[in-house]
Design a protein around this motif. Sequence first.
Motif, PDB file in Angstrom:
ATOM      1  N   THR A 113     -26.878  71.825 -47.711  1.00  0.00           N
ATOM      2  CA  THR A 113     -27.136  70.809 -48.727  1.00  0.00           C
ATOM      3  C   THR A 113     -26.363  69.519 -48.519  1.00  0.00           C
ATOM      4  N   HIS A 114     -25.404  69.496 -47.597  1.00  0.00           N
ATOM      5  CA  HIS A 114     -24.662  68.267 -47.346  1.00  0.00           C
ATOM      6  C   HIS A 114     -24.047  68.312 -45.948  1.00  0.00           C
ATOM      7  N   GLY A 115     -23.549  67.185 -45.516  1.00  0.00           N
ATOM      8  CA  GLY A 115     -22.814  67.120 -44.255  1.00  0.00           C
ATOM      9  C   GLY A 115     -23.622  67.529 -43.038  1.00  0.00           C
ATOM     10  N   MET A 116     -22.993  68.309 -42.165  1.00  0.00           N
ATOM     11  CA  MET A 116     -23.616  68.702 -40.898  1.00  0.00           C
ATOM     12  C   MET A 116     -24.853  69.565 -41.112  1.00  0.00           C
ATOM     13  N   GLY A 117     -24.814  70.409 -42.117  1.00  0.00           N
ATOM     14  CA  GLY A 117     -25.971  71.250 -42.404  1.00  0.00           C
ATOM     15  C   GLY A 117     -27.172  70.434 -42.827  1.00  0.00           C
ATOM     16  N   ASN A 169     -23.560  74.924 -54.754  1.00  0.00           N
ATOM     17  CA  ASN A 169     -23.241  73.897 -55.739  1.00  0.00           C
ATOM     18  C   ASN A 169     -24.536  73.365 -56.330  1.00  0.00           C
ATOM     19  N   GLU A 170     -24.711  73.511 -57.626  1.00  0.00           N
ATOM     20  CA  GLU A 170     -25.974  73.165 -58.258  1.00  0.00           C
ATOM     21  C   GLU A 170     -26.311  71.680 -58.111  1.00  0.00           C
ATOM     22  N   ARG A 171     -25.288  70.837 -58.188  1.00  0.00           N
ATOM     23  CA  ARG A 171     -25.542  69.399 -58.043  1.00  0.00           C
ATOM     24  C   ARG A 171     -26.060  69.088 -56.639  1.00  0.00           C
ATOM     25  N   ASN A 172     -25.432  69.686 -55.626  1.00  0.00           N
ATOM     26  CA  ASN A 172     -25.891  69.468 -54.253  1.00  0.00           C
ATOM     27  C   ASN A 172     -27.283  70.047 -54.028  1.00  0.00           C
ATOM     28  N   LEU A 173     -27.546  71.209 -54.623  1.00  0.00           N
ATOM     29  CA  LEU A 173     -28.867  71.815 -54.487  1.00  0.00           C
ATOM     30  C   LEU A 173     -29.949  70.921 -55.071  1.00  0.00           C
ATOM     31  N   GLU A 174     -29.692  70.379 -56.250  1.00  0.00           N
ATOM     32  CA  GLU A 174     -30.682  69.530 -56.905  1.00  0.00           C
ATOM     33  C   GLU A 174     -30.884  68.238 -56.118  1.00  0.00           C
ATOM     34  N   ALA A 175     -29.799  67.678 -55.593  1.00  0.00           N
ATOM     35  CA  ALA A 175     -29.914  66.462 -54.784  1.00  0.00           C
ATOM     36  C   ALA A 175     -30.747  66.724 -53.539  1.00  0.00           C
ATOM     37  N   ALA A 176     -30.548  67.892 -52.919  1.00  0.00           N
ATOM     38  CA  ALA A 176     -31.325  68.243 -51.726  1.00  0.00           C
ATOM     39  C   ALA A 176     -32.799  68.404 -52.073  1.00  0.00           C
TER      40      ALA A 176
END
Length: 254
Positions: A15-19, A39-46
């Motif tokens: 969901t962030h960075g290298m991944g 992380n729910e915030r990162n999941l939703e952003a993705a």
Amino acid sequence: MKRYTGKKAVVTGGTHGMGLATVKALLDGGAEVLLTGRNERNLEAARRELGPEAHVVRSDTGSMADVDALSVTVKETLGQVDLLFVNVGVANLEMLDQVTEASYDWTFGINTKGAFFTVQRLVPLIRDGGAIVFTTSIANEGGSPGMSVYAGSKAALRSFAQVFAAELLPRQIRVNAVSPGFIKTPTMGIAGASAEALAAFEQEGREVTPMKRIGTSEEVARAVLFLAFDATFTTGVELPVDGGLGQGIVAPHA
């Protein structure tokens, strides 16, 4: 036809960075991707940022129940896959006298145990001739104060890659690892670090890296995809993506 048309991939910690950079490169190449995060915030952003070919799944690699559930989800969503990128990882910088049993178990539970059983559960779904790539770390070698538990947890993945490469030879599944140095990501790999600490860490990276800069997530993603799809006669290796930092290279004086 795009480069990865017809390919299917699973990216843990995507969901962030290298991944996330690897997910984007795969999607741009026409692949279908299932990525995980917790992380729910990162999941939703993705979910907002990525297209319908990206299947965003909440999964905690530190939970065996989630690892088991992930294998079911991957089978139902993708069926067989061509690439498993085991990227999820955590770091908590603590000196020897600061490490607690809880912090040790947290790091090894995600970085090592979680990674091991993710592969074990998903390898039946990887096509013969497919690939597994781990994210290790430049911390595997040398000794950096405060990184004993993290370095040990990532060094184990290097051994996993070598042994899994041997065990999966009959299926022609190649198993390799990328070993990043200082890479620009939202957390720089350090859990809970302040903005000031991250800025200092970035500055340290620029100073000690022979190429005198830190790397990008996209540069790591290109190395991952090289190992996954192009390096067809390569298995059991760890590819440094570190600007020469771990290679004994000394930058010339100005």
